[in-house]
Design a protein around this motif. Structure first.
Motif, PDB file in Angstrom:
ATOM      1  N   ASP A  18      -6.439  -3.597   1.666  1.00  0.00           N
ATOM      2  CA  ASP A  18      -6.614  -3.654   0.212  1.00  0.00           C
ATOM      3  C   ASP A  18      -5.442  -2.943  -0.443  1.00  0.00           C
ATOM      4  O   ASP A  18      -5.027  -1.870  -0.007  1.00  0.00           O
ATOM      5  CB  ASP A  18      -7.919  -2.970  -0.209  1.00  0.00           C
ATOM      6  N   ASP A  19      -4.892  -3.570  -1.484  1.00  0.00           N
ATOM      7  CA  ASP A  19      -3.880  -2.888  -2.282  1.00  0.00           C
ATOM      8  C   ASP A  19      -4.127  -3.227  -3.745  1.00  0.00           C
ATOM      9  O   ASP A  19      -5.168  -3.782  -4.095  1.00  0.00           O
ATOM     10  CB  ASP A  19      -2.461  -3.230  -1.815  1.00  0.00           C
ATOM     11  N   ALA A  20      -3.194  -2.928  -4.599  1.00  0.00           N
ATOM     12  CA  ALA A  20      -3.376  -3.137  -6.040  1.00  0.00           C
ATOM     13  C   ALA A  20      -3.580  -4.604  -6.392  1.00  0.00           C
ATOM     14  O   ALA A  20      -4.119  -4.922  -7.449  1.00  0.00           O
ATOM     15  CB  ALA A  20      -2.165  -2.588  -6.790  1.00  0.00           C
ATOM     16  N   HIS A  21      -3.182  -5.512  -5.513  1.00  0.00           N
ATOM     17  CA  HIS A  21      -3.304  -6.951  -5.767  1.00  0.00           C
ATOM     18  C   HIS A  21      -4.560  -7.552  -5.147  1.00  0.00           C
ATOM     19  O   HIS A  21      -4.755  -8.755  -5.194  1.00  0.00           O
ATOM     20  CB  HIS A  21      -2.066  -7.685  -5.235  1.00  0.00           C
ATOM     21  N   GLY A  22      -5.381  -6.753  -4.492  1.00  0.00           N
ATOM     22  CA  GLY A  22      -6.594  -7.250  -3.848  1.00  0.00           C
ATOM     23  C   GLY A  22      -6.432  -7.260  -2.342  1.00  0.00           C
ATOM     24  O   GLY A  22      -5.629  -6.505  -1.783  1.00  0.00           O
ATOM     25  N   ASP A  34       0.792 -11.392   2.905  1.00  0.00           N
ATOM     26  CA  ASP A  34       0.421 -12.383   1.896  1.00  0.00           C
ATOM     27  C   ASP A  34      -0.970 -12.026   1.411  1.00  0.00           C
ATOM     28  O   ASP A  34      -1.685 -11.274   2.070  1.00  0.00           O
ATOM     29  CB  ASP A  34       0.368 -13.792   2.497  1.00  0.00           C
ATOM     30  N   ASP A  35      -1.362 -12.628   0.292  1.00  0.00           N
ATOM     31  CA  ASP A  35      -2.763 -12.460  -0.092  1.00  0.00           C
ATOM     32  C   ASP A  35      -3.611 -13.287   0.874  1.00  0.00           C
ATOM     33  O   ASP A  35      -3.142 -14.261   1.472  1.00  0.00           O
ATOM     34  CB  ASP A  35      -3.008 -12.833  -1.558  1.00  0.00           C
TER      35      ASP A  35
END
Length: 88
Positions: A18-22, A34-35
């Protein structure tokens, strides 16, 4: 048939982080990321790309002497996929 997601560069199994982008997918070996949705979609596309020649050959053998399929549209090379679907 079940599959696992693997890195297209080094075939390592990625980690979900998990990071700030989901939710992101990260290869612990080469660092590719990648996501999660993009990685899953790309792995599915890679699987389909790998199956097309086999399916075409099976259908042509069933058709017997019928003319072969028209030339298929160009698909990316297997190495163009950052994520692959590998059998369990």
């Amino acid at each position: 048939m079940e599959f696992k997601l693997v890195c297209g560069n080094c075939q390592a199994e990625p980690e979900v982080v998990d990071d700030a982008h989901g939710e992101m997918i990260l290869c612990p070996s080469c660092g590719q990321r990648d996501d999660l949705d993009t990685a899953q979609r790309m792995a599915g596309d890679h699987f389909i790309h790998q199956m097309i020649p086999d399916l075409r050959n099976r259908i042509e053998s069933l058709r017997g002497s019928s003319p072969p399929f028209d030339q298929p549209p160009a698909h990316p090379a297997s190495s163009d996929y950052r994520w692959h679907a590998a059998p369990l």
